[in-house]
Enzyme design. Sequence first.
Site, PDB file in Angstrom:
ATOM      1  N   SER A 133      -5.806  -3.597 -10.257  1.00  0.00           N
ATOM      2  CA  SER A 133      -6.358  -4.608  -9.365  1.00  0.00           C
ATOM      3  C   SER A 133      -7.093  -5.690 -10.157  1.00  0.00           C
ATOM      4  CB  SER A 133      -7.254  -3.936  -8.317  1.00  0.00           C
ATOM      5  OG  SER A 133      -7.505  -4.800  -7.233  1.00  0.00           O
ATOM      6  N   ASP A 191       0.908  -2.906   0.214  1.00  0.00           N
ATOM      7  CA  ASP A 191      -0.442  -3.245  -0.250  1.00  0.00           C
ATOM      8  C   ASP A 191      -0.964  -4.440   0.547  1.00  0.00           C
ATOM      9  OD1 ASP A 191      -2.754  -3.968  -1.640  1.00  0.00           O
ATOM     10  OD2 ASP A 191      -1.909  -3.399  -3.578  1.00  0.00           O
ATOM     11  N   HIS A 218      -2.521  -0.002  -1.823  1.00  0.00           N
ATOM     12  CA  HIS A 218      -3.326  -0.462  -2.952  1.00  0.00           C
ATOM     13  C   HIS A 218      -3.876   0.733  -3.732  1.00  0.00           C
ATOM     14  CE1 HIS A 218      -5.446  -3.639  -5.069  1.00  0.00           C
ATOM     15  NE2 HIS A 218      -6.578  -2.953  -4.978  1.00  0.00           N
TER      16      HIS A 218
END
Length: 279
Positions: A133, A191, A218
């Site tokens: 991320s 996601d 995610h």
Amino acid sequence: MTNNDAAVEAAGSSRASSSKQQLKLEITEKVRVLCLHGYRQNGEAFKNKLGSFRKFANKYAEFVFITAPHVAKALESAAEPVPEQRSWWANKDDGSFKGTNKGGPAFGFQESLRCVEEAWRTQGPFQGLLGFSQGACFVGLICGLAKKKLTSIRPEFAVLASGFLSGSLVHMSAYEEAISIPTLHIYGQTDEIIPKEMSESLAARFKNAEVLEHSGGHYFPATAQQKQTFINFFQDRLQEYLEHEELQQSGNASFVDSGAEDDNDAEVAAMTAELDESD
């Protein structure tokens, strides 16, 4: 050949052999990877989340986890920040971070870059980077900065999970040149935090990109379905690393041999002089 001649030759051969052996022992059997966590995570939490993944790749890679220097802004305005929730930088004026934000600042980025550079220097050597991320966004930026020689970090490969291009204006120049190091890009079809299109845009900046798309959201996947992809990627990186080290070792060994011959010549001359004097 006299006994003295044989002794000199044996001493020189032993010393050259010892030098070659020392060079060989310096070659590690795993690639080392510096890992950058996501927003509101920290190094220890990220390490725990990647337990299964690390088991898959453990034969070929060693993973080192560090923590961002900034405490993330509290989720609620009246709440106190949680020290364990960390951030690499903030891209909103209120000091928070959102991956989809465009045109904002990058508060704290330089401090975080220095933090990673310090870890790369003091905890290394490392060959690769891994990020999730915000950490994957950071890895992409570091690769771009390394391409332009604007950081001391020199990754030979990278793994980017749920990554994306930074929308901060000060980061735009990091994406000007395509990057050629091998990369593995991992993202989920569902996601909602970092839509897969954002991860695809990041992957498009790399010339030698491999993509692992999973059906989830995610997170960093580590099931039997992804196991072989991880193994193959790190097997290839380890092979490349060892081949590179072998080439360097060959060059260094040749240099050591040349030096050993010069030393032997000096020793032979000294021993010959002693023999002449004894005669």
